[in-house]
Enzyme design. Structure first.
Site, mmCIF file in Angstrom:
data_model
loop_
_atom_site.group_PDB
_atom_site.id
_atom_site.type_symbol
_atom_site.label_atom_id
_atom_site.label_comp_id
_atom_site.label_asym_id
_atom_site.label_seq_id
_atom_site.Cartn_x
_atom_site.Cartn_y
_atom_site.Cartn_z
ATOM 1 N NE ARG A 37 -2.841 -0.490 3.404
ATOM 2 C CZ ARG A 37 -3.780 -0.139 4.265
ATOM 3 N NH1 ARG A 37 -5.036 -0.155 3.924
ATOM 4 N NH2 ARG A 37 -3.453 0.235 5.483
ATOM 5 C CG ASP A 38 3.841 4.241 1.429
ATOM 6 O OD1 ASP A 38 3.513 5.078 0.556
ATOM 7 O OD2 ASP A 38 4.573 4.525 2.394
ATOM 8 C CB ILE A 39 4.697 0.690 -4.345
ATOM 9 C CG1 ILE A 39 4.162 -0.651 -3.832
ATOM 10 C CG2 ILE A 39 5.878 0.503 -5.299
ATOM 11 C CD1 ILE A 39 5.145 -1.460 -3.044
ATOM 12 C CG ASN A 43 8.609 3.339 1.061
ATOM 13 O OD1 ASN A 43 9.342 3.870 1.896
ATOM 14 N ND2 ASN A 43 7.299 3.486 1.073
#
Length: 183
Positions: A37-39, A43
């Site tokens: 949910r946070d590509i 990251n």
């Protein structure tokens, strides 16, 4: 060690390899029913041959009873999938959209949708077609990135298909005559 956010010049083959390695990490987490949910470029850590996907801080189990409340949006707007923008049902295909947005960023030097206003970015993810890529890369690669960025999750590839396509590009050298792009 650098994140993709560092804007270092990277040859197209290495960009494809980075996407392949992140897709492998996503395949493994999706197999465990975990959605990242946070590509984002921040990251993805690149350290020579080692490519690492980090920050599973807002990841969630697909089958978990603890869901995000409807209408709650988590993640960075520049790389959110349309369903995340709506606060809708998140699936493994949401991660693929975000990975496609990161890939677009790696090729074009900017995310597909941008604005100083996060609500404008969200609206663009929901309503606008993906802007045409101007950087010279193989036509098949552009089309695959556009597939990753499809508005409807069911039209996107899964992580295994992303891995397979990236392997094909690397194996057949379809990107070898395209030089490093300085973003």
């Amino acid at each position: 060690k650098v994140t993709l956010e560092s804007q270092i010049p990277i040859h197209l083959d290495y960009k494809i390899r980075i996407i392949k390695e992140v897709a492998k990490a996503l395949r493994d987490s999706h197999d465990l029913s975990i959605i990242h949910r946070d590509i984002t470029p921040e990251n993805i850590i690149v350290n020579g041959e080692r490519i690492t996907l980090i920050d599973f801080g807002i990841a969630k189990e697909q089958i978990s009873r603890v869901n995000t409340l409807p209408g709650i949006v988590l993640g960075k707007p520049l790389y959110l999938s349309p369903e995340q923008c709506k606060g809708g049902r998140i699936t493994s295909k949401s991660d693929i959209y975000s990975l496609g947005a990161v890939f677009y960023y790696m090729i074009e030097g900017k995310p597909p949708f941008n604005s100083t206003n996060p609500y404008d970015i969200i609206k663009k993810h929901l309503e606008r077609p993906v802007p045409e890529m101007k950087t010279p890369v193989p036509h098949e690669l552009k089309n695959f990135i556009y597939r990753m960025l499809e508005k409807k999750p069911e039209n996107r590839p899964d992580a295994r298909e992303v891995i397979g396509m990236m392997r094909q590009f690397l194996k057949h050298g379809k990107s070898n005559h395209y030089e490093s792009i300085d973003n």
